[in-house]
Write a protein that holds these residues in place. Structure first.
Motif, mmCIF file in Angstrom:
data_model
loop_
_atom_site.group_PDB
_atom_site.id
_atom_site.type_symbol
_atom_site.label_atom_id
_atom_site.label_comp_id
_atom_site.label_asym_id
_atom_site.label_seq_id
_atom_site.Cartn_x
_atom_site.Cartn_y
_atom_site.Cartn_z
ATOM 1 N N ASN A 76 117.347 -52.971 18.480
ATOM 2 C CA ASN A 76 118.741 -52.642 18.797
ATOM 3 C C ASN A 76 119.167 -51.287 18.239
ATOM 4 N N ILE A 77 118.160 -50.420 17.973
ATOM 5 C CA ILE A 77 118.469 -49.048 17.577
ATOM 6 C C ILE A 77 117.747 -48.129 18.550
ATOM 7 N N LEU A 78 118.489 -47.203 19.168
ATOM 8 C CA LEU A 78 117.894 -46.314 20.156
ATOM 9 C C LEU A 78 116.809 -45.460 19.490
ATOM 10 N N ARG A 79 115.602 -45.510 20.005
ATOM 11 C CA ARG A 79 114.464 -44.824 19.385
ATOM 12 C C ARG A 79 114.481 -43.312 19.664
ATOM 13 N N LEU A 80 114.291 -42.535 18.577
ATOM 14 C CA LEU A 80 113.992 -41.107 18.793
ATOM 15 C C LEU A 80 112.477 -41.053 18.958
ATOM 16 N N LEU A 81 111.990 -40.772 20.156
ATOM 17 C CA LEU A 81 110.554 -40.884 20.446
ATOM 18 C C LEU A 81 109.789 -39.682 19.905
ATOM 19 N N THR A 82 110.303 -38.507 20.132
ATOM 20 C CA THR A 82 109.704 -37.292 19.586
ATOM 21 C C THR A 82 110.677 -36.138 19.733
ATOM 22 N N TRP A 83 110.315 -34.987 19.205
ATOM 23 C CA TRP A 83 111.192 -33.820 19.395
ATOM 24 C C TRP A 83 110.316 -32.562 19.379
ATOM 25 N N PHE A 84 110.831 -31.503 19.966
ATOM 26 C CA PHE A 84 110.120 -30.220 19.942
ATOM 27 C C PHE A 84 111.164 -29.134 20.147
ATOM 28 N N HIS A 85 110.777 -27.894 19.980
ATOM 29 C CA HIS A 85 111.754 -26.810 20.168
ATOM 30 C C HIS A 85 111.086 -25.588 20.765
ATOM 31 N N ASP A 86 111.913 -24.758 21.423
ATOM 32 C CA ASP A 86 111.438 -23.444 21.861
ATOM 33 C C ASP A 86 112.353 -22.431 21.177
ATOM 34 N N GLU A 87 112.317 -21.213 21.565
ATOM 35 C CA GLU A 87 113.051 -20.198 20.786
ATOM 36 C C GLU A 87 114.559 -20.478 20.814
ATOM 37 N N ARG A 88 115.088 -21.096 21.889
ATOM 38 C CA ARG A 88 116.549 -21.233 21.986
ATOM 39 C C ARG A 88 117.049 -22.643 21.699
ATOM 40 N N ARG A 89 116.198 -23.642 21.915
ATOM 41 C CA ARG A 89 116.752 -25.002 21.857
ATOM 42 C C ARG A 89 115.857 -25.976 21.096
ATOM 43 N N ILE A 90 116.493 -27.034 20.579
ATOM 44 C CA ILE A 90 115.759 -28.177 20.036
ATOM 45 C C ILE A 90 115.888 -29.280 21.076
#
Ligand SMILES: CC(C)NC(=O)[C@H]1CCC[C@H]1Nc1nc(Nc2ccc(C(=O)N(C)C3CCN(C)CC3)cc2)ncc1C(F)(F)F
Length: 278
Positions: A76-90
């Motif tokens: 019942n907690i929304l999973r943060l599956l993964t993350w990444f970034h480029d020069e302008r955004r996360i």
């Protein structure tokens, strides 16, 4: 599930996803539904602009929320599956909740409130998710319908990452979010602990059953005064068992508030568990 098939060393990039429609806009960026190309898995992608995060000096908060969210694993907690970034955004790759936003379900329900069986099933799931957070030393602090999403199977997903984006929500008139959920100790700026979440679950259950929070008032001062005076009334249709549970959570003295285990075992909640989605 699918995305773990890649192992932790895999370097994700926007090219791994087919971007779908926008789900909402907000402070740091926007949210799209997306399909992960190799598995066909539907996800939500939050693109946060680094410039916006820098401008509002929220870098540390964003990194802390990513750190917390990536370790919380609960149905019942929304999973943060993964993350990444480029020069302008996360980019945050998050579980997609196909059922949408809980507050819309609430406002679209008959009389703008949930039947007691649904309210009981939902409050059980929220108590279970928050108990899990507390076991991992995370205080949620912002439990309210706007911060909860609904999964495809109707289960609730606590989804507040702290910088959550705001879909164009006609929900609250007040600009700065709602004060309705503030516990007394936060109004008095006293030190607070996990039991602020117990208070919020009491306010949430009231709003599920009545369609509006117990201390809702026109002005901020009036709302504060009603919270500090515990000035609330119940419409006659609120069942006794629910009133008993809410009164055990909306206690001024934080250590008198019912435990989350106590919420899950409360007779009014228990009677509706395992009932299918009637
Ligand atoms: C908790 C937090 C405060 N809230 C948020 O982040 C919001 C801000 C943007 C959307 C949502 N964030 C998410 N939303 C979903 N699912 C979703 C949402 C909305 C609809 C919906 O009803 N429409 C698109 C409708 C479709 C019909 N049209 C007419 C109106 C919009 C359908 C599915 N999954 C994951 C996320 C997440 F969290 F991962 F980003």
């Amino acid at each position: 599930t699918n995305h773990e098939a890649y192992g932790n060393s895999y370097r994700w990039s926007p090219r791994d996803f087919e971007l779908g429609s926008a789900l909402g806009q907000g402070k740091f960026g926007h949210v799209h539904v997306a399909r992960e190309k190799k598995t066909g898995y539907l996800v939500a992608i939050k693109a946060l602009f680094k410039s916006q995060i820098m401008k509002s000096r929220c870098e540390r908060q964003v990194m802390r929320e990513i750190e917390i969210q990536s370790h919380l694993k609960h149905p019942n907690i929304l999973r943060l599956l993964t993350w990444f970034h480029d020069e302008r955004r996360i980019y945050l790759v998050v579980e997609f909740a196909a059922g949408g936003e809980l507050y819309k379900h609430l406002t679209n329900s008959p009389h703008g409130r949930f039947p007691e069986s649904k309210a009981a099933r939902y409050i059980y799931q929220v108590a279970d998710a928050v108990e899990y957070c507390h076991r991992h030393h995370v205080i949620h602090r912002d439990i309210k319908p706007e911060n909860i999403l609904v999964a495809f199977n109707g289960d609730l997903k606590l989804a507040d990452f702290g910088w959550s984006v705001h879909a164009p929500s006609e929900r609250r008139k007040t600009m700065c979010g709602t004060l309705d959920y503030l516990p007394p100790e936060m109004i008095r700026r006293e030190v607070y602990d996990v039991s602020v979440d117990h208070w919020c679950i009491g306010v949430l259950l009231y709003e599920f059953l009545v369609g509006k929070p117990p201390f809702e008032s026109e002005g901020q001062d009036r709302t504060y005064a009603r919270i500090l005076a515990l000035d609330m009334t119940y419409p006659e249709y609120v069942p006794e068992g629910a009133k008993d549970l809410i009164s055990k959570l909306l206690k001024h003295t934080s250590k008198e508030r019912l435990s989350l285990d106590g919420v899950k075992k409360h007779y009014w909640v228990r009677q509706f568990q395992n009932s299918n989605n009637l």
